[in-house]
Design an enzyme around this catalytic site. Sequence first.
Site, PDB file in Angstrom:
ATOM      1  N   LYS A 184       0.820  -1.218   0.000  1.00 23.09           N
ATOM      2  CA  LYS A 184       0.000   0.000   0.000  1.00 23.09           C
ATOM      3  C   LYS A 184       0.852   1.265   0.000  1.00 23.09           C
ATOM      4  CE  LYS A 184      -4.232  -1.973   1.869  1.00 23.09           C
ATOM      5  NZ  LYS A 184      -3.842  -3.400   2.016  1.00 23.09           N
TER       6      LYS A 184
HETATM    7  C1  LIG Z   1      -4.449  -4.453   1.352  1.00 22.20           C
HETATM    8  C2  LIG Z   1      -3.716  -5.745   1.241  1.00 22.20           C
HETATM    9  C3  LIG Z   1      -4.125  -6.747   0.331  1.00 22.20           C
HETATM   10  C4  LIG Z   1      -5.364  -6.613  -0.520  1.00 22.20           C
HETATM   11  O1  LIG Z   1      -5.228  -5.642  -1.528  1.00 22.20           O
HETATM   12  P1  LIG Z   1      -6.530  -5.051  -2.256  1.00 22.20           P
HETATM   13  O2  LIG Z   1      -6.035  -3.904  -3.052  1.00 22.20           O
HETATM   14  O3  LIG Z   1      -7.448  -4.620  -1.150  1.00 22.20           O
HETATM   15  O4  LIG Z   1      -7.118  -6.136  -3.081  1.00 22.20           O
HETATM   16  C5  LIG Z   1      -3.369  -7.904   0.243  1.00 22.20           C
HETATM   17  N1  LIG Z   1      -2.284  -8.093   1.021  1.00 22.20           N
HETATM   18  C6  LIG Z   1      -1.858  -7.158   1.898  1.00 22.20           C
HETATM   19  C7  LIG Z   1      -0.662  -7.440   2.736  1.00 22.20           C
HETATM   20  C8  LIG Z   1      -2.561  -5.946   2.047  1.00 22.20           C
HETATM   21  O5  LIG Z   1      -2.140  -5.031   2.932  1.00 22.20           O
END
Ligand SMILES: *Cc1c(COP(=O)(O)O)cnc(C)c1O
Length: 476
Positions: free
Chosen positions: A120
């Site tokens: 993220k």
């Molecule tokens: C947020 C997250 C996801 C999921 O990603 P999306 O964009 O919500 O599909 C998967 N793995 C981790 C470690 C995350 O922080």
Amino acid sequence: MRYVSTRGEDLGSGFREILLGGLMGDGGLAMPVRYPQLSLADLQAMQQMNYRELAFAVLRLFVDDMPEGELQRLIEKTYTAEVYSNGRVAGEAEAIAPVRELEAGVWLLELSNGPTLAFKDMAMQLLGNMFEWALEQNGETLNILGATSGDTGSSAEYAMRGKRGIRVFMLSPHGKMSAFQTAQMFSLLDENIHNLAVRGVFDDCQDIVKAVSNDLEFKSRYRIGTVNSINWARVVAQVVYYFKGYFAVAQEVGATVSFAVPSGNFGNICAGHIAKMMGLPIHRLILATNENDVLDEFFRTGVYRPRVTAETRQTSSPSMDISKASNFERFVYDLLGRDAGLVRELWKQVDTQGFFDLRGTAEWEGIGQFGFVSGVSTHCNRLDTIRLVWERYGLVVDPHTADGLKVGMEFREEGVPLVCLETALPAKFEETIQEALGRAPERPLQYAGIEDAPKRSVVVDADVEVVKDYIRLNAE
Ligand SMILES: *Cc1c(COP(=O)(O)O)cnc(C)c1O
């Protein structure tokens, strides 16, 4: 670029107007009116670019109401080896989002080298810098209110800390995050970061955020905004690393590559879908879910049946414990040939009967062109994958990445490079690594002993008025 809503509204808004917003006025999500198209020659020209150059080449196609020099400056400020080094790739700006070959034809795209050790950060860091710039331009300030069960909150706080004109009020369930996640968030002592530990569960936090956002008077008086996963700027910033991954492994420009993506809110894989729509030669987008398998069910059957919150299971890949994937509507809009009336109709069906069913429709028959396939992993599968990856490649992966690797391998095809997206580092999920390997994962240096660092947070009751009072006292 003009933006429209998946539910039909066309406000003629540009990127800057939707940058700070969430849902559109009609309840839909912002989408560019068309996808910029890249030719083979365009792709060839991008082949040798580093991450910053790629980011500029991609984002400028979606952002035409910000001076190009400004966009470039924000990108250069964001994507530095300092921000995305994490001790693993220090000093190499070119190594932002590097790939690691696991075995012939299978690669890991490292996206977790940012400040909070999850993918993220790739988009959120840019969002922080864009917010600061846009607010300054407009002479405005913003109070960001959010709810988190872990990854989103820390990523947002590390992106917004110390930014002019921005305060963050982040609600988290008191005592329910992992020790590491708690320490990561609460050890931020920046004046503009407020951690509110709510006596309740994650859903209580989310309900409070919704209640505050629905109080339009309060919302506008205190200039409340969000950084949730439906934010268009977050999605589009993620498109960049699909290009990076593609050029790193494609045998030649024009050859196809597949991507495996651990998915929750459909934000990460939605960026892959956009890259494909722009002309990046992606063969398969392999969607991986955990036991919360709403999206897998859709791609296998054509039936979309989001679960109610009480049906959401708590798993060892908690960032994917999602029953209503907020970005999914963006894909459905494209699948339906951008028919906003039909999107409205389908989401009405979800509200009234709990599902929609595309079986037998021309749209469902045509879904193959989008390249999606899907699969699931169980807790056992993830533990097995973590062990296998350690034994075979000498690498420790986190449970979310393990989920993507497990499903990705099931769809591996001869002659098509497979890129598995790493979404977090194992250090964030020590308990599961301990269970799989019998020992704790390595922790990047900057987080050594973080549990003992000074912390700042306030514990509050799960009460909308209490949270509003806190914001009134501390808003920018
Ligand atoms: C947020 C997250 C996801 C999921 O990603 P999306 O964009 O919500 O599909 C998967 N793995 C981790 C470690 C995350 O922080």
